[in-house]
Design a protein around this motif. Structure first.
Motif, PDB file in Angstrom:
ATOM      1  N   ILE A 110      -5.963   7.937  10.379  1.00  0.00           N
ATOM      2  CA  ILE A 110      -6.960   7.634   9.347  1.00  0.00           C
ATOM      3  C   ILE A 110      -6.560   6.383   8.577  1.00  0.00           C
ATOM      4  O   ILE A 110      -7.370   5.474   8.366  1.00  0.00           O
ATOM      5  CB  ILE A 110      -7.127   8.830   8.381  1.00  0.00           C
ATOM      6  N   MET A 111      -5.288   6.305   8.169  1.00  0.00           N
ATOM      7  CA  MET A 111      -4.843   5.162   7.380  1.00  0.00           C
ATOM      8  C   MET A 111      -4.802   3.886   8.220  1.00  0.00           C
ATOM      9  O   MET A 111      -5.109   2.800   7.720  1.00  0.00           O
ATOM     10  CB  MET A 111      -3.466   5.443   6.780  1.00  0.00           C
ATOM     11  N   LEU A 112      -4.435   3.998   9.489  1.00  0.00           N
ATOM     12  CA  LEU A 112      -4.475   2.828  10.367  1.00  0.00           C
ATOM     13  C   LEU A 112      -5.897   2.284  10.470  1.00  0.00           C
ATOM     14  O   LEU A 112      -6.118   1.071  10.405  1.00  0.00           O
ATOM     15  CB  LEU A 112      -3.932   3.176  11.752  1.00  0.00           C
ATOM     16  N   PHE A 113      -6.858   3.191  10.611  1.00  0.00           N
ATOM     17  CA  PHE A 113      -8.260   2.782  10.708  1.00  0.00           C
ATOM     18  C   PHE A 113      -8.744   2.171   9.395  1.00  0.00           C
ATOM     19  O   PHE A 113      -9.426   1.127   9.394  1.00  0.00           O
ATOM     20  CB  PHE A 113      -9.142   3.969  11.086  1.00  0.00           C
ATOM     21  N   VAL A 114      -8.402   2.814   8.270  1.00  0.00           N
ATOM     22  CA  VAL A 114      -8.818   2.290   6.963  1.00  0.00           C
ATOM     23  C   VAL A 114      -8.244   0.895   6.742  1.00  0.00           C
ATOM     24  O   VAL A 114      -8.942  -0.014   6.288  1.00  0.00           O
ATOM     25  CB  VAL A 114      -8.375   3.249   5.830  1.00  0.00           C
ATOM     26  N   GLY A 115      -6.959   0.716   7.081  1.00  0.00           N
ATOM     27  CA  GLY A 115      -6.345  -0.590   6.925  1.00  0.00           C
ATOM     28  C   GLY A 115      -6.994  -1.635   7.808  1.00  0.00           C
ATOM     29  O   GLY A 115      -7.263  -2.767   7.364  1.00  0.00           O
ATOM     30  N   TYR A 116      -7.260  -1.269   9.077  1.00  0.00           N
ATOM     31  CA  TYR A 116      -7.899  -2.204  10.012  1.00  0.00           C
ATOM     32  C   TYR A 116      -9.296  -2.584   9.515  1.00  0.00           C
ATOM     33  O   TYR A 116      -9.664  -3.766   9.512  1.00  0.00           O
ATOM     34  CB  TYR A 116      -7.989  -1.566  11.394  1.00  0.00           C
ATOM     35  N   ALA A 117     -10.064  -1.574   9.082  1.00  0.00           N
ATOM     36  CA  ALA A 117     -11.426  -1.836   8.611  1.00  0.00           C
ATOM     37  C   ALA A 117     -11.412  -2.689   7.347  1.00  0.00           C
ATOM     38  O   ALA A 117     -12.250  -3.593   7.189  1.00  0.00           O
ATOM     39  CB  ALA A 117     -12.137  -0.507   8.343  1.00  0.00           C
ATOM     40  N   MET A 118     -10.471  -2.442   6.463  1.00  0.00           N
ATOM     41  CA  MET A 118     -10.378  -3.216   5.231  1.00  0.00           C
ATOM     42  C   MET A 118     -10.057  -4.682   5.529  1.00  0.00           C
ATOM     43  O   MET A 118     -10.672  -5.590   4.972  1.00  0.00           O
ATOM     44  CB  MET A 118      -9.299  -2.616   4.321  1.00  0.00           C
ATOM     45  N   GLU A 119      -9.120  -4.893   6.456  1.00  0.00           N
ATOM     46  CA  GLU A 119      -8.727  -6.262   6.781  1.00  0.00           C
ATOM     47  C   GLU A 119      -9.830  -7.012   7.510  1.00  0.00           C
ATOM     48  O   GLU A 119     -10.154  -8.154   7.173  1.00  0.00           O
ATOM     49  CB  GLU A 119      -7.452  -6.234   7.624  1.00  0.00           C
ATOM     50  N   ARG A 120     -10.428  -6.369   8.509  1.00  0.00           N
ATOM     51  CA  ARG A 120     -11.460  -7.028   9.298  1.00  0.00           C
ATOM     52  C   ARG A 120     -12.773  -7.164   8.528  1.00  0.00           C
ATOM     53  O   ARG A 120     -13.525  -8.133   8.720  1.00  0.00           O
ATOM     54  CB  ARG A 120     -11.717  -6.232  10.585  1.00  0.00           C
TER      55      ARG A 120
END
Length: 343
Positions: A110-120
Protein backbone atom coordinates in the motif's frame (compact mmCIF):
# COMPACT_ATOMS: atom_id res chain seq x y z
CA UNK A 1 22.64 5.22 36.93
CA UNK A 2 19.35 3.33 36.55
CA UNK A 3 17.50 6.64 36.02
CA UNK A 4 20.01 7.64 33.34
CA UNK A 5 19.63 4.32 31.52
CA UNK A 6 15.85 4.64 31.68
CA UNK A 7 15.96 8.09 30.07
CA UNK A 8 18.32 6.80 27.37
CA UNK A 9 15.86 4.00 26.61
CA UNK A 10 13.00 6.51 26.44
CA UNK A 11 15.07 8.64 24.09
CA UNK A 12 15.94 5.71 21.82
CA UNK A 13 12.25 4.85 21.65
CA UNK A 14 11.14 8.29 20.43
CA UNK A 15 14.36 8.74 18.50
CA UNK A 16 13.52 5.59 16.52
CA UNK A 17 10.40 7.26 15.13
CA UNK A 18 12.31 10.48 14.40
CA UNK A 19 15.09 8.54 12.68
CA UNK A 20 12.74 6.48 10.49
CA UNK A 21 10.75 9.49 9.31
CA UNK A 22 13.87 11.60 8.83
CA UNK A 23 15.51 8.76 6.88
CA UNK A 24 12.63 8.79 4.40
CA UNK A 25 12.70 12.58 4.15
CA UNK A 26 16.42 12.51 3.46
CA UNK A 27 16.07 9.80 0.82
CA UNK A 28 13.57 11.98 -1.04
CA UNK A 29 15.59 15.18 -0.70
CA UNK A 30 18.85 13.44 -1.55
CA UNK A 31 17.51 11.75 -4.68
CA UNK A 32 14.88 14.14 -6.04
CA UNK A 33 15.85 17.38 -4.32
CA UNK A 34 12.25 17.75 -3.13
CA UNK A 35 11.29 19.12 0.28
CA UNK A 36 8.35 16.83 1.01
CA UNK A 37 6.05 18.27 3.67
CA UNK A 38 3.59 15.43 3.02
CA UNK A 39 5.96 12.88 4.53
CA UNK A 40 4.30 13.08 7.94
CA UNK A 41 1.03 12.13 6.24
CA UNK A 42 2.71 8.93 5.02
CA UNK A 43 3.55 8.11 8.64
CA UNK A 44 -0.12 8.65 9.48
CA UNK A 45 -1.34 6.51 6.58
CA UNK A 46 0.90 3.68 7.77
CA UNK A 47 -0.67 3.85 11.22
CA UNK A 48 -4.14 3.68 9.69
CA UNK A 49 -3.10 0.66 7.62
CA UNK A 50 -2.85 -1.12 10.98
CA UNK A 51 -6.29 0.22 11.94
CA UNK A 52 -7.75 -0.97 8.63
CA UNK A 53 -6.31 -4.47 8.92
CA UNK A 54 -7.52 -4.70 12.50
CA UNK A 55 -11.06 -3.88 11.35
CA UNK A 56 -10.86 -6.32 8.44
CA UNK A 57 -9.75 -9.14 10.71
CA UNK A 58 -12.58 -8.34 13.13
CA UNK A 59 -15.29 -8.53 10.47
CA UNK A 60 -17.84 -11.01 11.76
CA UNK A 61 -21.18 -12.64 11.04
CA UNK A 62 -24.09 -13.41 13.34
CA UNK A 63 -25.24 -16.93 14.10
CA UNK A 64 -27.60 -18.52 16.61
CA UNK A 65 -25.91 -20.42 19.44
CA UNK A 66 -28.32 -22.94 20.85
CA UNK A 67 -26.02 -23.59 23.81
CA UNK A 68 -26.45 -20.03 25.08
CA UNK A 69 -29.79 -18.51 26.05
CA UNK A 70 -31.04 -15.23 27.43
CA UNK A 71 -33.09 -14.88 30.61
CA UNK A 72 -36.22 -15.84 28.66
CA UNK A 73 -34.65 -19.04 27.39
CA UNK A 74 -34.24 -17.84 23.80
CA UNK A 75 -31.06 -18.83 21.92
CA UNK A 76 -28.53 -16.04 21.75
CA UNK A 77 -27.15 -14.51 18.59
CA UNK A 78 -23.35 -14.45 18.69
CA UNK A 79 -20.87 -12.72 16.43
CA UNK A 80 -18.05 -14.84 15.05
CA UNK A 81 -15.14 -13.25 13.17
CA UNK A 82 -14.72 -14.70 9.68
CA UNK A 83 -11.07 -15.36 10.47
CA UNK A 84 -12.04 -17.66 13.34
CA UNK A 85 -14.60 -19.43 11.14
CA UNK A 86 -12.00 -20.02 8.42
CA UNK A 87 -8.96 -20.94 10.49
CA UNK A 88 -10.55 -22.19 13.70
CA UNK A 89 -11.19 -20.36 16.98
CA UNK A 90 -7.64 -20.64 18.31
CA UNK A 91 -5.75 -19.80 15.11
CA UNK A 92 -8.22 -17.04 14.28
CA UNK A 93 -7.82 -15.47 17.70
CA UNK A 94 -4.02 -15.50 17.30
CA UNK A 95 -4.26 -13.80 13.88
CA UNK A 96 -6.51 -11.07 15.30
CA UNK A 97 -4.23 -10.65 18.32
CA UNK A 98 -1.18 -10.19 16.06
CA UNK A 99 -2.92 -7.74 13.71
CA UNK A 100 -0.35 -4.95 14.25
CA UNK A 101 2.74 -7.02 13.28
CA UNK A 102 0.77 -8.50 10.38
CA UNK A 103 -0.09 -4.97 9.29
CA UNK A 104 3.59 -4.53 8.38
CA UNK A 105 3.09 -6.97 5.49
CA UNK A 106 -0.27 -5.38 4.70
CA UNK A 107 1.20 -1.85 4.62
CA UNK A 108 4.27 -2.46 2.42
CA UNK A 109 2.47 -2.73 -0.96
CA UNK A 110 0.00 0.00 0.00
CA UNK A 111 2.74 2.46 0.96
CA UNK A 112 4.81 1.63 -2.12
CA UNK A 113 1.78 2.37 -4.28
CA UNK A 114 0.93 5.58 -2.39
CA UNK A 115 4.52 6.78 -2.74
CA UNK A 116 4.64 5.91 -6.45
CA UNK A 117 1.29 7.61 -7.11
CA UNK A 118 2.31 10.70 -5.15
CA UNK A 119 5.58 11.05 -7.05
CA UNK A 120 4.17 10.37 -10.50
CA UNK A 121 0.93 12.26 -9.98
CA UNK A 122 2.21 15.43 -8.32
CA UNK A 123 5.80 15.65 -7.13
CA UNK A 124 7.43 15.17 -10.55
CA UNK A 125 5.93 18.44 -11.76
CA UNK A 126 7.80 20.38 -9.06
CA UNK A 127 11.34 19.03 -9.45
CA UNK A 128 12.68 22.24 -10.94
CA UNK A 129 10.45 24.59 -9.01
CA UNK A 130 11.70 26.58 -5.98
CA UNK A 131 11.66 24.85 -2.60
CA UNK A 132 8.95 27.27 -1.47
CA UNK A 133 6.62 25.90 -4.17
CA UNK A 134 7.45 22.33 -3.16
CA UNK A 135 6.70 23.08 0.49
CA UNK A 136 3.37 24.71 -0.34
CA UNK A 137 2.11 21.93 -2.61
CA UNK A 138 3.24 19.06 -0.37
CA UNK A 139 1.89 20.78 2.74
CA UNK A 140 -1.43 21.20 0.94
CA UNK A 141 -1.36 17.51 0.01
CA UNK A 142 -0.70 16.62 3.64
CA UNK A 143 -3.77 18.58 4.74
CA UNK A 144 -5.90 16.85 2.09
CA UNK A 145 -4.72 13.39 3.19
CA UNK A 146 -5.31 14.33 6.81
CA UNK A 147 -8.89 15.36 6.11
CA UNK A 148 -9.52 12.20 4.09
CA UNK A 149 -8.41 10.09 7.05
CA UNK A 150 -10.56 12.20 9.38
CA UNK A 151 -13.60 11.67 7.11
CA UNK A 152 -13.28 7.88 6.99
CA UNK A 153 -11.97 7.14 10.48
CA UNK A 154 -13.22 10.05 12.58
CA UNK A 155 -11.40 12.58 14.72
CA UNK A 156 -10.84 10.43 17.81
CA UNK A 157 -7.75 8.26 18.39
CA UNK A 158 -8.23 4.56 17.61
CA UNK A 159 -6.61 1.91 19.77
CA UNK A 160 -4.34 -0.61 18.04
CA UNK A 161 -3.10 -2.81 20.89
CA UNK A 162 0.04 -4.90 20.55
CA UNK A 163 -0.13 -8.72 20.75
CA UNK A 164 -0.91 -10.00 24.22
CA UNK A 165 2.50 -11.71 24.41
CA UNK A 166 4.22 -8.35 23.89
CA UNK A 167 2.22 -6.34 26.40
CA UNK A 168 3.49 -5.59 29.85
CA UNK A 169 7.03 -4.77 30.89
CA UNK A 170 10.45 -6.33 31.33
CA UNK A 171 12.72 -5.96 34.35
CA UNK A 172 15.82 -4.78 32.50
CA UNK A 173 17.54 -3.88 35.77
CA UNK A 174 18.05 -7.52 36.67
CA UNK A 175 19.42 -8.26 33.19
CA UNK A 176 22.16 -5.62 33.50
CA UNK A 177 23.02 -6.24 37.13
CA UNK A 178 20.91 -3.62 38.92
CA UNK A 179 18.45 -4.22 41.74
CA UNK A 180 15.09 -5.81 40.83
CA UNK A 181 12.50 -3.30 39.61
CA UNK A 182 15.22 -0.67 39.06
CA UNK A 183 14.52 -0.44 35.32
CA UNK A 184 11.04 -1.57 34.31
CA UNK A 185 10.44 -0.95 30.62
CA UNK A 186 7.48 -1.70 28.29
CA UNK A 187 8.13 -4.62 25.95
CA UNK A 188 6.59 -2.97 22.90
CA UNK A 189 8.89 0.04 23.18
CA UNK A 190 11.85 -2.34 22.99
CA UNK A 191 10.21 -4.08 20.03
CA UNK A 192 9.81 -0.73 18.28
CA UNK A 193 13.46 0.16 18.79
CA UNK A 194 14.62 -3.22 17.44
CA UNK A 195 12.21 -2.91 14.50
CA UNK A 196 13.50 0.58 13.67
CA UNK A 197 17.10 -0.64 13.86
CA UNK A 198 16.34 -3.48 11.45
CA UNK A 199 14.59 -1.16 8.96
CA UNK A 200 17.39 1.41 9.09
CA UNK A 201 20.01 -1.31 8.69
CA UNK A 202 18.05 -2.79 5.80
CA UNK A 203 17.87 0.54 3.95
CA UNK A 204 21.60 1.18 4.39
CA UNK A 205 22.46 -2.38 3.30
CA UNK A 206 20.22 -2.00 0.25
CA UNK A 207 21.94 1.22 -0.77
CA UNK A 208 25.43 -0.05 0.03
CA UNK A 209 25.52 -3.62 -1.25
CA UNK A 210 23.09 -3.83 -4.18
CA UNK A 211 23.69 -2.65 -7.74
CA UNK A 212 20.45 -0.69 -7.62
CA UNK A 213 21.58 1.04 -4.43
CA UNK A 214 25.01 1.88 -5.82
CA UNK A 215 23.42 3.47 -8.89
CA UNK A 216 21.10 5.49 -6.64
CA UNK A 217 24.03 6.69 -4.51
CA UNK A 218 25.92 7.63 -7.66
CA UNK A 219 22.85 9.52 -8.90
CA UNK A 220 22.60 11.37 -5.58
CA UNK A 221 26.23 12.49 -6.01
CA UNK A 222 26.13 13.34 -9.75
CA UNK A 223 22.79 12.85 -11.45
CA UNK A 224 23.81 14.19 -14.87
CA UNK A 225 26.85 11.92 -15.25
CA UNK A 226 24.83 8.83 -14.35
CA UNK A 227 22.21 9.84 -16.92
CA UNK A 228 24.89 10.24 -19.59
CA UNK A 229 25.89 6.60 -19.00
CA UNK A 230 22.49 5.55 -20.35
CA UNK A 231 20.98 4.72 -16.95
CA UNK A 232 17.37 5.74 -16.36
CA UNK A 233 18.06 7.39 -13.01
CA UNK A 234 14.60 8.99 -12.88
CA UNK A 235 12.95 5.58 -12.69
CA UNK A 236 15.24 4.53 -9.86
CA UNK A 237 14.55 7.75 -7.98
CA UNK A 238 10.81 7.13 -8.34
CA UNK A 239 11.29 3.68 -6.79
CA UNK A 240 13.28 5.29 -3.98
CA UNK A 241 10.37 7.65 -3.35
CA UNK A 242 8.17 4.59 -2.92
CA UNK A 243 10.72 3.01 -0.57
CA UNK A 244 10.88 6.22 1.47
CA UNK A 245 7.09 6.21 1.71
CA UNK A 246 7.17 2.57 2.83
CA UNK A 247 9.73 3.36 5.55
CA UNK A 248 7.53 6.16 6.90
CA UNK A 249 4.45 3.94 6.70
CA UNK A 250 6.09 1.06 8.56
CA UNK A 251 7.21 3.50 11.25
CA UNK A 252 3.55 4.51 11.63
CA UNK A 253 2.28 0.92 11.70
CA UNK A 254 4.45 -0.09 14.62
CA UNK A 255 4.02 3.22 16.46
CA UNK A 256 0.25 2.73 16.77
CA UNK A 257 0.38 0.77 20.06
CA UNK A 258 2.54 3.54 21.59
CA UNK A 259 0.37 6.42 20.39
CA UNK A 260 -3.16 5.54 19.20
CA UNK A 261 -3.52 6.65 15.56
CA UNK A 262 -5.32 9.91 14.94
CA UNK A 263 -5.69 12.09 11.87
CA UNK A 264 -3.19 14.76 13.00
CA UNK A 265 -0.37 12.47 14.15
CA UNK A 266 1.52 13.06 10.91
CA UNK A 267 1.68 16.80 11.50
CA UNK A 268 2.82 16.18 15.08
CA UNK A 269 5.92 14.38 13.84
CA UNK A 270 6.51 16.30 10.62
CA UNK A 271 8.06 19.50 11.99
CA UNK A 272 10.25 17.64 14.49
CA UNK A 273 11.43 15.28 11.76
CA UNK A 274 12.42 18.20 9.52
CA UNK A 275 14.38 19.65 12.42
CA UNK A 276 16.11 16.27 12.73
CA UNK A 277 16.98 16.31 9.01
CA UNK A 278 18.41 19.83 9.23
CA UNK A 279 20.45 19.02 12.34
CA UNK A 280 21.77 15.81 10.77
CA UNK A 281 22.55 17.50 7.47
CA UNK A 282 20.30 17.89 4.43
CA UNK A 283 20.86 14.91 2.16
CA UNK A 284 22.92 12.93 4.70
CA UNK A 285 21.36 9.56 5.53
CA UNK A 286 23.75 8.75 8.43
CA UNK A 287 23.23 12.27 9.73
CA UNK A 288 19.44 11.88 9.75
CA UNK A 289 19.65 8.65 11.76
CA UNK A 290 22.27 9.97 14.16
CA UNK A 291 20.38 13.22 14.77
CA UNK A 292 17.10 11.33 15.26
CA UNK A 293 18.48 9.22 18.08
CA UNK A 294 20.51 12.03 19.65
CA UNK A 295 17.59 14.47 19.70
CA UNK A 296 15.27 11.75 21.00
CA UNK A 297 17.63 11.13 23.92
CA UNK A 298 18.05 14.86 24.53
CA UNK A 299 14.28 15.37 24.56
CA UNK A 300 13.93 12.48 26.99
CA UNK A 301 16.38 14.03 29.48
CA UNK A 302 14.71 17.43 29.04
CA UNK A 303 11.38 15.84 30.05
CA UNK A 304 12.61 14.73 33.47
CA UNK A 305 11.10 16.35 36.56
CA UNK A 306 14.40 18.00 37.45
CA UNK A 307 14.75 19.60 34.01
CA UNK A 308 11.16 20.84 33.74
CA UNK A 309 11.27 22.21 37.30
CA UNK A 310 14.55 24.02 36.71
CA UNK A 311 13.55 25.41 33.29
CA UNK A 312 9.76 25.16 32.78
CA UNK A 313 8.86 24.13 29.24
CA UNK A 314 12.39 23.09 28.30
CA UNK A 315 11.11 19.73 27.03
CA UNK A 316 9.00 21.55 24.43
CA UNK A 317 11.78 23.71 23.01
CA UNK A 318 15.02 21.78 23.54
CA UNK A 319 15.08 20.31 20.02
CA UNK A 320 14.55 23.73 18.44
CA UNK A 321 17.27 25.29 20.61
CA UNK A 322 19.71 22.62 19.46
CA UNK A 323 18.67 23.22 15.84
CA UNK A 324 19.31 26.97 16.20
CA UNK A 325 22.76 26.37 17.69
CA UNK A 326 23.66 23.87 14.94
CA UNK A 327 22.47 26.19 12.16
CA UNK A 328 24.43 29.11 13.59
CA UNK A 329 27.67 27.19 14.08
CA UNK A 330 27.49 24.56 11.33
CA UNK A 331 24.82 25.44 8.73
CA UNK A 332 25.24 22.19 6.79
CA UNK A 333 24.39 20.10 9.86
CA UNK A 334 26.33 17.46 11.74
CA UNK A 335 27.11 15.28 8.73
CA UNK A 336 25.91 17.36 5.80
CA UNK A 337 27.96 17.78 2.62
CA UNK A 338 30.01 20.93 2.35
CA UNK A 339 28.15 23.66 0.52
CA UNK A 340 24.65 22.31 1.30
CA UNK A 341 22.56 24.91 3.17
CA UNK A 342 25.62 27.17 3.49
CA UNK A 343 24.74 29.74 0.83
Amino acid sequence: MDAILLQILNGLDKGSAYALIALGLTLIFGTLGVVNFAHGALFMIGAFCAVTLQRILNLSFESVDESQTDFLGNPLKVKTPYVEAWFGPEAGAVIIDWSVPLAVLFAIPIMLFVGYAMERGLIKFFYKRPHADQILVTFGLAIVLQEVIKYFFGANPIQTPPPEALRGSLDLGVMVGFDPNAIIYPIWRLVYFVFATVIIGGVFAFLQFTTFGMVVRAGMADRETVGLLGINIDRRFTIMFGIAAAVAGLAGVMYGPLNPPNYHMGMDFLVLSFVVVVVGGMGSLPGAVLAGFLLGILESFASTTWATTTIPGINQIIIYLVAIIILLTRPRGLMGRKGVMED
